[in-house]
Design an enzyme around this catalytic site. Structure first.
Site, PDB file in Angstrom:
ATOM      1  N   GLU A  52      39.039  35.417  22.905  1.00  0.00           N
ATOM      2  CA  GLU A  52      40.413  35.213  23.261  1.00  0.00           C
ATOM      3  C   GLU A  52      40.579  34.389  24.841  1.00  0.00           C
ATOM      4  O   GLU A  52      40.105  35.081  25.575  1.00  0.00           O
ATOM      5  CB  GLU A  52      41.109  36.610  23.029  1.00  0.00           C
ATOM      6  CG  GLU A  52      42.665  36.735  23.279  1.00  0.00           C
ATOM      7  CD  GLU A  52      43.641  37.834  22.946  1.00  0.00           C
ATOM      8  OE1 GLU A  52      43.374  38.067  21.710  1.00  0.00           O
ATOM      9  OE2 GLU A  52      44.219  38.257  23.755  1.00  0.00           O
ATOM     10  N   ALA A  67      53.425  34.215  29.385  1.00  0.00           N
ATOM     11  CA  ALA A  67      54.545  35.071  29.589  1.00  0.00           C
ATOM     12  C   ALA A  67      55.852  34.550  29.120  1.00  0.00           C
ATOM     13  O   ALA A  67      56.305  33.567  29.531  1.00  0.00           O
ATOM     14  CB  ALA A  67      54.482  35.523  31.113  1.00  0.00           C
ATOM     15  N   ARG A  70      54.660  42.190  17.137  1.00  0.00           N
ATOM     16  CA  ARG A  70      56.059  42.309  17.557  1.00  0.00           C
ATOM     17  C   ARG A  70      56.227  41.929  19.178  1.00  0.00           C
ATOM     18  O   ARG A  70      57.105  41.302  19.487  1.00  0.00           O
ATOM     19  CB  ARG A  70      56.303  43.774  17.884  1.00  0.00           C
ATOM     20  CG  ARG A  70      57.734  44.330  18.245  1.00  0.00           C
ATOM     21  CD  ARG A  70      57.777  45.863  18.784  1.00  0.00           C
ATOM     22  NE  ARG A  70      57.234  45.948  19.956  1.00  0.00           N
ATOM     23  CZ  ARG A  70      57.162  46.859  20.964  1.00  0.00           C
ATOM     24  NH1 ARG A  70      57.909  48.077  20.273  1.00  0.00           N
ATOM     25  NH2 ARG A  70      56.691  47.147  21.999  1.00  0.00           N
ATOM     26  N   ALA A 108      56.460  44.340  13.537  1.00  0.00           N
ATOM     27  CA  ALA A 108      55.589  43.292  13.268  1.00  0.00           C
ATOM     28  C   ALA A 108      55.487  43.229  11.635  1.00  0.00           C
ATOM     29  O   ALA A 108      55.419  41.792  11.256  1.00  0.00           O
ATOM     30  CB  ALA A 108      54.218  43.404  13.792  1.00  0.00           C
ATOM     31  N   GLN A 112      42.953  45.624  37.333  1.00  0.00           N
ATOM     32  CA  GLN A 112      42.988  45.280  36.118  1.00  0.00           C
ATOM     33  C   GLN A 112      43.022  46.481  35.046  1.00  0.00           C
ATOM     34  O   GLN A 112      43.918  46.608  34.124  1.00  0.00           O
ATOM     35  CB  GLN A 112      41.937  44.729  35.842  1.00  0.00           C
ATOM     36  CG  GLN A 112      41.828  44.029  34.204  1.00  0.00           C
ATOM     37  CD  GLN A 112      40.328  43.924  33.571  1.00  0.00           C
ATOM     38  OE1 GLN A 112      39.404  44.486  34.389  1.00  0.00           O
ATOM     39  NE2 GLN A 112      40.148  43.635  32.506  1.00  0.00           N
TER      40      GLN A 112
END
Length: 290
Positions: free
Chosen positions: A17, A53, A110, A128, A216
């Protein structure tokens, strides 16, 4: 190629990803393209592209990057599409844009609720599953992926309700699932047992996110609610003053996870590579795919 066909051809399906560069953080599309060139050499089965974003796919650069991956490298791409702030007209426009660019694989989500009322929450979509139904009704040939949550969705305290939502996604027309991150493989295998017992039959890719920094991890735990095993806590303590050491140890932990999942016979392994090709290279190497 439709991604659902990949799960019929091989195990485990390996995917990575990436995300569109964040303009507000000085993001450079060239850095992403450099990362993609290294990831493509690994011949992953597909590459997933998140929304930027506040974006819902077409608006965030997602589709353009997905199109680039397919045309430049011949690798199937999976474009994320969120609905939490979108109307049905917005989704129709995004889907039309995807289809015009030849992007036939979509991850229907969603999406995260916008913080502090920064954007209105959709009155058309609450889950979703509703998005999946609309996508399937609009385009039968579309390959639709959906998310699943081995430790439950952070907004749903009832694990059994979460499994019912998952079953609803399958019945709505989803073709495969990708899991949220987790740090203990046994968590994922127990989740598989529960959903199979509940009648969920679609293939599921296990989502792995390497630890790169303490900040993170703290951010991801707050966003997704994954549990932190003692081994991770010990790593955070051991490398408290050694960020580079923690990053290396985090990637190695993910490599061990990937190897164990493959040995356990999972349908797929999805690595949240975060535009870091070294993460993809390490995990692919562990699976004999480098």
């Amino acid at each position: 190629m439709n991604i659902r066909e990949l799960y019929r051809q091989r195990r485990p399906v390996l995917s990575f990803e990436v995300f569109p560069p964040k303009k507000e953080e000085g993001g450079d599309i060239g850095v992403l393209h450099d990362a993609l060139s290294r990831i493509a050499v690994l011949s992953p089965d597909f590459i997933s592209v998140t929304c930027g974003a506040g974006g819902s796919g077409a608006k965030s650069g997602t589709v353009g990057i997905a199109d680039h991956i397919q045309r430049r490298y011949g690798i199937p791409s999976l474009a994320h599409l969120t609905c939490v702030t979108s109307t049905r007209a917005d989704i129709e426009a995004s889907l039309t844009h995807m289809l015009e660019r030849g992007v036939m694989n979509v991850l229907a989500l969603r999406g995260d609720l916008p913080p502090g009322g920064q954007a209105p929450v959709s009155s058309d979509y609450h889950y979703a599953g509703e998005l999946i139904r609309d996508l399937r009704a609009r385009e039968k040939a579309l390959c639709i992926g959906a998310a699943c949550y081995p430790e439950g969705h952070i907004d749903c305290e009832d694990l059994e309700a979460g499994i019912r939502y998952l079953k609803d996604k399958e019945e709505a027309g989803a073709n495969f699932f990708i899991s949220q991150l987790f740090f203990e493989n046994e968590v994922f295998f127990r989740f598989l047992e529960r959903i199979r017992a509940a009648g969920v039959t679609l293939p599921v890719s296990a989502g792995i996110m390497p630890i790169l920094s303490r900040a993170q991890i703290e951010r991801m735990l707050f966003l997704c609610g994954a549990s932190l095993p003692s081994r991770i806590i010990k790593l955070l303590h051991k490398y408290e003053n050694n960020p580079a050491g923690l990053c290396a140890a985090g990637i190695e932990y993910a490599v061990v996870q990937a190897r164990g999942l493959a040995e356990g016979g999972v349908d797929g392994i999805h690595v949240y590579a975060m535009n870091r090709p070294e993460i993809a290279e390490a995990c692919a190497g562990a699976l004999g795919r480098a």
